[in-house]
Design an enzyme around this catalytic site. Structure first.
Site, PDB file in Angstrom:
ATOM      1  N   ASP A  92       0.799  -1.226   0.000  1.00  0.00           N
ATOM      2  CA  ASP A  92       0.000   0.000   0.000  1.00  0.00           C
ATOM      3  C   ASP A  92       0.834   1.280   0.000  1.00  0.00           C
ATOM      4  O   ASP A  92       0.329   2.343   0.346  1.00  0.00           O
ATOM      5  CB  ASP A  92      -0.949   0.005   1.200  1.00  0.00           C
ATOM      6  CG  ASP A  92      -0.210   0.035   2.535  1.00  0.00           C
ATOM      7  OD1 ASP A  92       0.971  -0.345   2.555  1.00  0.00           O
ATOM      8  OD2 ASP A  92      -0.818   0.421   3.540  1.00  0.00           O
ATOM      9  N   GLU A  93       2.098   1.198  -0.402  1.00  0.00           N
ATOM     10  CA  GLU A  93       2.943   2.384  -0.334  1.00  0.00           C
ATOM     11  C   GLU A  93       4.010   2.338  -1.419  1.00  0.00           C
ATOM     12  O   GLU A  93       4.572   1.281  -1.706  1.00  0.00           O
ATOM     13  CB  GLU A  93       3.600   2.457   1.047  1.00  0.00           C
ATOM     14  CG  GLU A  93       4.224   3.782   1.383  1.00  0.00           C
ATOM     15  CD  GLU A  93       4.657   3.838   2.838  1.00  0.00           C
ATOM     16  OE1 GLU A  93       4.835   4.947   3.348  1.00  0.00           O
ATOM     17  OE2 GLU A  93       4.836   2.767   3.458  1.00  0.00           O
TER      18      GLU A  93
END
EC number: 2.7.7.7
Length: 331
Positions: A92-93
């Protein structure tokens, strides 16, 4: 991120405290929690039993890593519409370098805004973003307006922003380092700017230079689109050296859930090439020991640590305990 996917797929979960993690009966730990749960103090790597004491009405979910991976791949594809220079950090990054992007008239702020809107339109997930001239400041900025916003640090803003920025916000500065810096009277980047580099090097070694550079706004790392994460690790430096195996084993028990959580973010199936342990002694010498192992396994890590403790410690105190895994080569 995991919790956001669960709330998207089951709207009934949106306004109630939820967490992803193992059951209390199996001595599970929390992988992540949504914001309603965090208001009760529920945090990642917390034992499930403790989380349920803090929030008795917490809804516990086992996790659906295939769904999380699918969402992550879709988000990565959205990124690729704007730039090919993408450095993933986890599911998610990611870092994006949009310096040469022709989208949105080349405005990084507008690109971030458009990417966030596209993610919401196509996946019904919110996203936060940080925009800055260097990587570490972009990372810090990304945390400023969570869970659904963005924060911009322009080149002109950097000097004033750094003056009051707590050193604990700099990636790599943990509780132990922050306490040592505090003891030296160094609390903000502005404080470090007045400090002699030689002093920092003597006290912190190579990390002293990194600390000095970050406090000046210097970060020469490029966004590396070829970056492939090869390992995942977690470690703890104790406030006081330990001398008994039972103390070391207790630390491993606390570190393992965090290693499991970090690994799950980059390798949801937990399959690995090797796993191992690291001990750093009171004379700052350190040793690592690892061997081939197909899947993350706590019992094997404890056995490896015990063997290392017995064979290599030589009566010295231990100041740091670490666990790590080497990931499988996708080739």
């Amino acid at each position: 991120f995991f919790a956001a996917v669960e709330m998207r797929d089951n709207p009934a979960l949106r306004d109630i405290p939820i967490a992803i993690g193992g059951s209390r009966e199996r001595r599970g730990v929390i992988s992540t929690a949504n914001y309603p749960a965090r208001k009760f103090g529920v945090r990642s790597a917390m034992p499930t039993g403790m989380a349920l004491k803090l929030c008795p009405h917490l809804t516990l979910l086992p996790g659906r890593f295939d769904a999380y991976k699918e969402a992550s791949n879709h988000i990565r594809e959205i990124f690729s519409r704007y730039t090919s220079r993408i450095e993933p950090l986890s599911l998610d990054e990611a870092y994006l370098d949009v310096t040469d992007s022709v989208h949105c008239h080349g405005s990084a702020t507008l690109i971030a805004q458009e990417i966030r809107q596209t993610i919401f339109n196509e996946l019904q997930l919110t996203a936060s973003a940080g925009i800055a001239p260097v990587k570490f400041l972009a990372k810090i900025a990304s945390d400023m307006n969570k869970p659904n916003g963005q924060f911009v640090i322009t080149p002109a803003d950097v000097p004033a922003f750094l003056q009051t920025l707590p050193l604990a916000k700099i990636p790599g500065v943990g509780k132990v380092s922050a306490a040592k810096l505090e003891a030296m009277g160094l609390r903000t980047c502005g404080d470090v700017q007045k400090c002699d580099l030689v002093t920092l090097l003597k006290r912190f070694g190579k990390f002293g230079r990194i600390l000095w550079e970050r406090s000046q706004g210097i970060d020469e790392r490029d966004v590396n689109s070829e970056r492939l994460r090869k390992s995942v690790g977690v470690e703890r430096t104790m406030a006081e050296d330990i001398h008994h195996w039972s103390e070391c084993e207790a630390i491993i028990e606390r570190l393992y859930p965090e290693l499991e959580r970090r690994l799950a973010k980059v390798k949801p199936d937990l399959l690995i090439a090797r796993q191992g342990v690291k001990l750093k002694f009171d004379d700052f010498q350190q040793t690592t020991q690892e061997h081939v192992w197909p899947r993350l396994n706590k019992a094997d890590l404890i056995a490896t640590a015990r063997k290392t403790w017995d064979e290599r410690r030589g009566g010295r105190g231990v100041r740091l305990v670490g666990l790590h895994v080497t990931l499988l080569d996708p080739q």
